[in-house]
Design a protein around this motif. Structure first.
Motif, mmCIF file in Angstrom:
data_model
loop_
_atom_site.group_PDB
_atom_site.id
_atom_site.type_symbol
_atom_site.label_atom_id
_atom_site.label_comp_id
_atom_site.label_asym_id
_atom_site.label_seq_id
_atom_site.Cartn_x
_atom_site.Cartn_y
_atom_site.Cartn_z
ATOM 1 N N SER A 136 0.832 -1.211 0.000
ATOM 2 C CA SER A 136 0.000 0.000 0.000
ATOM 3 C C SER A 136 0.862 1.254 0.000
ATOM 4 C CB SER A 136 -0.949 -0.002 1.198
ATOM 5 O OG SER A 136 -0.212 -0.087 2.395
ATOM 6 N N TYR B 269 1.033 4.135 -2.962
ATOM 7 C CA TYR B 269 0.879 5.559 -2.652
ATOM 8 C C TYR B 269 2.058 6.357 -3.198
ATOM 9 C CZ TYR B 269 0.242 9.871 -0.058
ATOM 10 O OH TYR B 269 0.092 11.185 0.273
ATOM 11 N N ASN C 251 -3.102 2.834 -8.199
ATOM 12 C CA ASN C 251 -4.123 2.077 -7.481
ATOM 13 C C ASN C 251 -3.807 0.597 -7.617
ATOM 14 O OD1 ASN C 251 -5.687 4.308 -6.743
ATOM 15 N ND2 ASN C 251 -6.756 4.286 -8.701
ATOM 16 N N ARG D 154 -8.640 -2.948 -7.871
ATOM 17 C CA ARG D 154 -9.541 -1.790 -7.884
ATOM 18 C C ARG D 154 -9.700 -1.236 -9.293
ATOM 19 N NH1 ARG D 154 -9.054 3.938 -4.690
ATOM 20 N NH2 ARG D 154 -10.964 4.771 -5.553
ATOM 21 N N ARG D 155 -8.592 -1.163 -10.024
ATOM 22 C CA ARG D 155 -8.672 -0.671 -11.408
ATOM 23 C C ARG D 155 -9.549 -1.584 -12.263
ATOM 24 N NH1 ARG D 155 -5.569 3.062 -13.723
ATOM 25 N NH2 ARG D 155 -5.457 1.860 -15.643
ATOM 26 N N ASP E 20 -13.153 -0.888 -11.435
ATOM 27 C CA ASP E 20 -13.577 0.391 -12.012
ATOM 28 C C ASP E 20 -13.795 0.282 -13.520
ATOM 29 O OD1 ASP E 20 -13.438 1.486 -9.492
ATOM 30 O OD2 ASP E 20 -11.498 2.491 -9.837
#
Length: 168
Positions: free
Chosen positions: A85, A89, A94, A98-99, A102
């Motif tokens: 993580s 960052y 990401n 998650r991508r 999306d």
């Protein structure tokens, strides 16, 4: 041979300039590697995401994330002990999971528009008069499947992404 003070200062100044030039070249290389990650590696990992994302197992998802993690470690020269993580960052990225979600959600919302060439794959929408009397105002009926593993992207999307479908 004895060097004068001026020639020693000139040599040290020249050495400093060469070091600065080397740092600029390394920074340029780092930017090129990040560009490579964004423009070449990620599109390959994300090709046809809506077609296969719903069927990934947990181990396959972890293996895909490991590819991105290793690429970030190589490009940004992070140590192996750094949390993923924090690496994401620092790289302003990401997680791939998650991508993929999306991208799949956006693809589903695009095919819910009546102008989409894939709109015919969706079931007939619920009647607005009937839909207004229900607790959930989903535009399309949810598919019934006997297994928890959904059989197609459309069935998966109707069950998971329909919460934000807006009428045309």
């Amino acid at each position: 041979m004895v060097l004068s003070l001026e020639s020693t200062c000139f040599c040290s100044l020249l050495l400093l300039l060469l070091l600065l030039l080397l740092l600029l070249l390394l920074l340029l290389l780092l930017l090129l590697l990040l560009l490579l990650l964004h423009r070449v590696i990620r599109p390959v990992l994300e090709s046809y995401v809506p077609l296969w994302n719903y069927a990934l197992t947990k181990s396959q998802t972890q293996r895909l994330e490991a590819i991105q993690k290793r690429a970030i470690q190589i490009v940004l020269n992070f140590s192996r002990g750094m949390p993923y993580s924090s690496m994401l960052y620092a790289a302003d990225l990401n997680a791939l999971a998650r991508r993929r979600e999306d991208i799949s959600r956006k693809f589903f919302h695009d095919i819910t528009k009546s102008t989409s060439c894939l709109h015919h794959l969706l079931p007939d929408p619920k009647l607005p008069s009937y839909n207004s009397r229900l607790r959930s105002c989903e535009k399309f009926p949810r598919p019934y499947t006997r297994t928890k593993r959904h059989r197609s992207f459309v069935q998966y999307a109707l069950s998971h992404y329909q919460d934000r479908v807006y009428s045309d």
